[in-house]
Scaffold this motif. Structure first.
Motif, PDB file in Angstrom:
ATOM      1  N   ASN A   1       0.860  -1.176   0.000  1.00  0.00           N
ATOM      2  CA  ASN A   1       0.000   0.000   0.000  1.00  0.00           C
ATOM      3  C   ASN A   1       0.901   1.232   0.000  1.00  0.00           C
ATOM      4  O   ASN A   1       1.617   1.483   0.965  1.00  0.00           O
ATOM      5  N   SER A   2       0.842   1.999  -1.087  1.00  0.00           N
ATOM      6  CA  SER A   2       1.749   3.144  -1.225  1.00  0.00           C
ATOM      7  C   SER A   2       1.405   4.309  -0.297  1.00  0.00           C
ATOM      8  O   SER A   2       2.194   5.233  -0.156  1.00  0.00           O
ATOM      9  N   ARG A   3       0.263   4.259   0.339  1.00  0.00           N
ATOM     10  CA  ARG A   3      -0.058   5.293   1.328  1.00  0.00           C
ATOM     11  C   ARG A   3       0.578   5.006   2.679  1.00  0.00           C
ATOM     12  O   ARG A   3       0.725   5.896   3.502  1.00  0.00           O
ATOM     13  N   LYS A   4       0.948   3.748   2.901  1.00  0.00           N
ATOM     14  CA  LYS A   4       1.507   3.361   4.194  1.00  0.00           C
ATOM     15  C   LYS A   4       3.016   3.161   4.164  1.00  0.00           C
ATOM     16  O   LYS A   4       3.662   3.219   5.201  1.00  0.00           O
ATOM     17  N   THR A   5       3.574   2.885   2.991  1.00  0.00           N
ATOM     18  CA  THR A   5       5.015   2.672   2.878  1.00  0.00           C
ATOM     19  C   THR A   5       5.460   3.039   1.475  1.00  0.00           C
ATOM     20  O   THR A   5       4.641   3.374   0.622  1.00  0.00           O
ATOM     21  N   ASP A   6       6.753   2.963   1.257  1.00  0.00           N
ATOM     22  CA  ASP A   6       7.269   3.209  -0.091  1.00  0.00           C
ATOM     23  C   ASP A   6       8.338   2.173  -0.408  1.00  0.00           C
ATOM     24  O   ASP A   6       8.784   1.416   0.459  1.00  0.00           O
ATOM     25  N   LEU A   7       8.758   2.151  -1.646  1.00  0.00           N
ATOM     26  CA  LEU A   7       9.695   1.142  -2.120  1.00  0.00           C
ATOM     27  C   LEU A   7      11.048   1.230  -1.427  1.00  0.00           C
ATOM     28  O   LEU A   7      11.665   0.201  -1.145  1.00  0.00           O
ATOM     29  N   THR A   8      11.492   2.417  -1.101  1.00  0.00           N
ATOM     30  CA  THR A   8      12.775   2.573  -0.420  1.00  0.00           C
ATOM     31  C   THR A   8      12.748   1.918   0.957  1.00  0.00           C
ATOM     32  O   THR A   8      13.710   1.258   1.354  1.00  0.00           O
ATOM     33  N   LYS A   9      11.662   2.078   1.689  1.00  0.00           N
ATOM     34  CA  LYS A   9      11.549   1.455   3.018  1.00  0.00           C
ATOM     35  C   LYS A   9      11.556  -0.063   2.904  1.00  0.00           C
ATOM     36  O   LYS A   9      12.147  -0.762   3.730  1.00  0.00           O
ATOM     37  N   ILE A  10      10.882  -0.600   1.879  1.00  0.00           N
ATOM     38  CA  ILE A  10      10.838  -2.044   1.682  1.00  0.00           C
ATOM     39  C   ILE A  10      12.225  -2.572   1.326  1.00  0.00           C
ATOM     40  O   ILE A  10      12.680  -3.580   1.876  1.00  0.00           O
ATOM     41  N   LYS A  11      12.921  -1.884   0.439  1.00  0.00           N
ATOM     42  CA  LYS A  11      14.274  -2.297   0.058  1.00  0.00           C
ATOM     43  C   LYS A  11      15.225  -2.238   1.254  1.00  0.00           C
ATOM     44  O   LYS A  11      16.071  -3.112   1.426  1.00  0.00           O
ATOM     45  N   THR A  12      15.067  -1.232   2.088  1.00  0.00           N
ATOM     46  CA  THR A  12      15.900  -1.114   3.286  1.00  0.00           C
ATOM     47  C   THR A  12      15.626  -2.275   4.240  1.00  0.00           C
ATOM     48  O   THR A  12      16.558  -2.823   4.835  1.00  0.00           O
ATOM     49  N   ALA A  13      14.366  -2.653   4.377  1.00  0.00           N
ATOM     50  CA  ALA A  13      14.013  -3.795   5.236  1.00  0.00           C
ATOM     51  C   ALA A  13      14.635  -5.085   4.705  1.00  0.00           C
ATOM     52  O   ALA A  13      15.123  -5.912   5.488  1.00  0.00           O
ATOM     53  N   ILE A  14      14.647  -5.260   3.391  1.00  0.00           N
ATOM     54  CA  ILE A  14      15.276  -6.444   2.787  1.00  0.00           C
ATOM     55  C   ILE A  14      16.777  -6.417   3.056  1.00  0.00           C
ATOM     56  O   ILE A  14      17.375  -7.436   3.419  1.00  0.00           O
ATOM     57  N   SER A  15      17.389  -5.262   2.928  1.00  0.00           N
ATOM     58  CA  SER A  15      18.818  -5.102   3.184  1.00  0.00           C
ATOM     59  C   SER A  15      19.165  -5.461   4.624  1.00  0.00           C
ATOM     60  O   SER A  15      20.174  -6.111   4.892  1.00  0.00           O
ATOM     61  N   LYS A  16      18.308  -5.050   5.554  1.00  0.00           N
ATOM     62  CA  LYS A  16      18.553  -5.326   6.972  1.00  0.00           C
ATOM     63  C   LYS A  16      18.428  -6.815   7.302  1.00  0.00           C
ATOM     64  O   LYS A  16      18.852  -7.256   8.360  1.00  0.00           O
ATOM     65  N   LEU A  17      17.851  -7.592   6.372  1.00  0.00           N
ATOM     66  CA  LEU A  17      17.773  -9.044   6.546  1.00  0.00           C
ATOM     67  C   LEU A  17      19.000  -9.759   5.970  1.00  0.00           C
ATOM     68  O   LEU A  17      19.150 -10.960   6.128  1.00  0.00           O
ATOM     69  N   GLY A  18      19.856  -8.998   5.277  1.00  0.00           N
ATOM     70  CA  GLY A  18      21.085  -9.579   4.748  1.00  0.00           C
ATOM     71  C   GLY A  18      21.079  -9.814   3.252  1.00  0.00           C
ATOM     72  O   GLY A  18      21.950 -10.506   2.732  1.00  0.00           O
ATOM     73  N   TYR A  19      20.125  -9.247   2.546  1.00  0.00           N
ATOM     74  CA  TYR A  19      20.014  -9.449   1.104  1.00  0.00           C
ATOM     75  C   TYR A  19      20.099  -8.121   0.366  1.00  0.00           C
ATOM     76  O   TYR A  19      19.643  -7.096   0.860  1.00  0.00           O
ATOM     77  N   ASP A  20      20.677  -8.183  -0.839  1.00  0.00           N
ATOM     78  CA  ASP A  20      20.659  -7.011  -1.707  1.00  0.00           C
ATOM     79  C   ASP A  20      19.223  -6.753  -2.135  1.00  0.00           C
ATOM     80  O   ASP A  20      18.429  -7.689  -2.264  1.00  0.00           O
ATOM     81  N   ALA A  21      18.902  -5.496  -2.387  1.00  0.00           N
ATOM     82  CA  ALA A  21      17.575  -5.112  -2.865  1.00  0.00           C
ATOM     83  C   ALA A  21      17.759  -4.048  -3.938  1.00  0.00           C
ATOM     84  O   ALA A  21      17.877  -2.868  -3.628  1.00  0.00           O
TER      85      ALA A  21
END
Length: 121
Positions: free
Chosen positions: A82-102
């Motif tokens: 939902n683009s009103r609640k989050t954005d792509l940069t936040k999602i990519k950062t969350a993936i990065s914090k799990l140890g994966y490139d995004a």
């Protein structure tokens, strides 16, 4: 009596103009889909606790993320959000914090080191 009719007519015109102006505004689509390129080296990622299960559970906890689809062969993560609640940069950062490139965001070094050996290159 003529003044009452004029006032009523003016109010009616104002109300109708606001209603038609709001009706003409296009509604912004709030559900977005993104395919994020990553680096997954595990051949059993969907079943692996430190890959698919952990990745999916953690990302689904992110505000606005609705669905995750991991494709370990194509090395992509499809995210519906939902683009009103989050954005792509936040999602990519969350993936990065799990140890994966995004895409262009590299994996967090500490998180990458904590992954199982099968998940690293």
């Amino acid at each position: 009596m003529k003044n009452v009719i004029k006032v009523f007519s003016t109010i009616l015109i104002i109300v109708l103009s606001f209603t038609s102006a709001n009706a003409q505004e296009p509604k912004q689509k709030t559900t977005q889909t993104a395919v994020i390129k990553t680096a997954i080296y595990c051949d059993h990622c969907k079943a692996c606790e430190s890959c698919g299960d952990r990745l999916e559970k953690t990302l689904l906890k992110e505000k606005g993320v609705q669905m995750i689809t991991l494709d370990e062969k194509a090395m992509t993560i499809k995210v519906v959000y939902n683009s009103r609640k989050t954005d792509l940069t936040k999602i990519k950062t969350a993936i990065s914090k799990l140890g994966y490139d995004a895409d262009d965001i590299k994996a967090d070094v500490v998180a990458y080191e904590s992954l199982d050996g099968c998940c690293k290159k």
